[in-house]
Design an enzyme around this catalytic site. Sequence first.
Site, mmCIF file in Angstrom:
data_model
loop_
_atom_site.group_PDB
_atom_site.id
_atom_site.type_symbol
_atom_site.label_atom_id
_atom_site.label_comp_id
_atom_site.label_asym_id
_atom_site.label_seq_id
_atom_site.Cartn_x
_atom_site.Cartn_y
_atom_site.Cartn_z
ATOM 1 N N GLU A 3 0.837 -1.206 0.000
ATOM 2 C CA GLU A 3 0.000 0.000 0.000
ATOM 3 C C GLU A 3 0.870 1.253 0.000
ATOM 4 O O GLU A 3 0.900 1.982 0.973
ATOM 5 C CB GLU A 3 -0.944 -0.030 1.200
ATOM 6 C CG GLU A 3 -0.229 -0.414 2.462
ATOM 7 C CD GLU A 3 -1.147 -0.746 3.612
ATOM 8 O OE1 GLU A 3 -2.213 -1.330 3.390
ATOM 9 O OE2 GLU A 3 -0.770 -0.417 4.744
ATOM 10 N N CYS A 37 3.174 33.825 9.543
ATOM 11 C CA CYS A 37 3.753 34.387 10.755
ATOM 12 C C CYS A 37 4.185 33.271 11.695
ATOM 13 O O CYS A 37 3.649 33.098 12.794
ATOM 14 C CB CYS A 37 2.775 35.344 11.403
ATOM 15 S SG CYS A 37 2.447 36.729 10.310
ATOM 16 N N GLU A 38 5.096 32.466 11.216
ATOM 17 C CA GLU A 38 5.758 31.400 11.956
ATOM 18 C C GLU A 38 7.097 31.261 11.242
ATOM 19 O O GLU A 38 7.273 31.803 10.158
ATOM 20 C CB GLU A 38 5.048 30.045 11.783
ATOM 21 C CG GLU A 38 3.596 30.012 12.144
ATOM 22 C CD GLU A 38 3.336 29.737 13.603
ATOM 23 O OE1 GLU A 38 4.277 29.336 14.317
ATOM 24 O OE2 GLU A 38 2.190 29.958 14.032
HETATM 25 C C1 LIG Z 1 0.340 6.180 5.339
HETATM 26 C C2 LIG Z 1 0.151 4.747 5.159
HETATM 27 C C3 LIG Z 1 0.693 4.107 4.040
HETATM 28 C C4 LIG Z 1 1.516 4.804 2.996
HETATM 29 O O1 LIG Z 1 2.818 5.079 3.432
HETATM 30 P P1 LIG Z 1 3.888 5.692 2.418
HETATM 31 O O2 LIG Z 1 5.103 5.881 3.234
HETATM 32 O O3 LIG Z 1 3.328 6.970 1.902
HETATM 33 O O4 LIG Z 1 4.069 4.740 1.321
HETATM 34 C C5 LIG Z 1 0.428 2.770 3.900
HETATM 35 N N1 LIG Z 1 -0.303 2.089 4.812
HETATM 36 C C6 LIG Z 1 -0.835 2.682 5.900
HETATM 37 C C7 LIG Z 1 -1.638 1.888 6.856
HETATM 38 C C8 LIG Z 1 -0.617 4.024 6.114
HETATM 39 O O5 LIG Z 1 -1.127 4.596 7.211
#
Ligand SMILES: *Cc1c(COP(=O)(O)O)cnc(C)c1O
Length: 422
Positions: free
Chosen positions: A268, A337-338
């Site tokens: 993912e 403004c930071e």
């Molecule tokens: C954010 C997230 C990802 C993606 O992570 P990357 O570093 O952008 O590839 C995959 N799985 C879960 C559960 C996430 O929370």
Amino acid sequence: MNLENDRYQLSGGVDPLDLVAQYGCPLYIYDTAIMERQYKRIQSAFKVKRLKINYACKALSNINVLKFFNTLGSGLDTVSIQEVEMGLKVGFKKEDIIYTPNCVSIEEIEEATALGVRINIDNLSILEQFGQLHPNIPVCIRINPHIMAGGNSKISVGHIDSKFGISFHQMPLVKRIVESTGLAIEGLHMHTGSGIIDADVFLRGAEILLNVASDFENLDYIDFGSGFKVPYKEGDSATDIEELGTKISERFNDFCADYGRDLCLMFEPGKFLVSEAGYFLAKVNVIKQTTSTVFAGIDSGLNHLIRPMFYDAYHEITNISKPLTKKRFYTVVGYICETDTFGINRRISEINEGDILCIHNAGAYCFSMASNYNSRFRPAEVMIYNGQAHLVRERETMDDLLRNQVEMSFATAPTTPALAEK
Ligand SMILES: *Cc1c(COP(=O)(O)O)cnc(C)c1O
């Protein structure tokens, strides 16, 4: 973005300065050719019977990015009910959406369950409640392998004290819940953090997950999450996806042979798919010299791109108006403004006020983390597809800032009796 003679070009020869002239500044630009290249790199790196890539849409959640990944055959990794609903709305099939929330209510999990998407559960309390409510709906469980990974402590989510996932030391408790509720476990998942450089770190996590997997009889998939790192500057380390692919595939295929079934290997990725596809263009409002520093102040700030301030992230910055002039040192800052510093003492082609700077790697966790801080509008977004630019989000207006605010009326006289007496 390539330099051709003295002009930068996006894919299809699109000139980013033309896009600024047309759509204004600051501006996010996403190149689908790069998203597709990255998607195909993962696809060809893993040589297994069943591979599924679920784009982690929190990285960049414009609906057109989601739709584009859908056309490539990607599934969708979601972390909120809203992301689930967006995924369904743009046409992902429910079985191609996996919902991996953290610390959400059982009510929200019930909503996602009603929508029919895949549910990934990351704590024992919810697992037990879910098992009692829906013993017949198979779920995935998120295991925490306690691997310290990730380029920054804020993005490392797999270590021992992380709030994410169910510790693999707690598997006896998981087994007890599964046995007493009759819940079916269809998948196992891990996600150890963003920015993993070392293939061996990934493999260590994978080994732990496969070990757990051999204890479950009815699995359909194993999800190794993400954390693939991309280069943010020249010479930067990055995940060698081809090497990782070879190593993981070999191990996974052996596991499937032992297990007696071809499981689906899932990933993912967010950053890997979209980081390099994004560019953020901003105009230099002022050049300001102090005793030791030359500041270039741009018409943006941490409201539009917070990673350098939030994570100490390095983003390459180039002057696309003047690609070939002699380089000088600048500290690029925003108008908020930071202390919103995009880059300290960077060598950039000589900058004049009015020049357009490009902040690279602006696809992942940039627009999706943008806010209206300082009551600024969020920028427009443009997507390059087949060599053509398409506006995919309009720049905000005052109406957007005021939309949900409910205006009160106030009496002109003092309303506190004690004050009225004086
Ligand atoms: C954010 C997230 C990802 C993606 O992570 P990357 O570093 O952008 O590839 C995959 N799985 C879960 C559960 C996430 O929370």
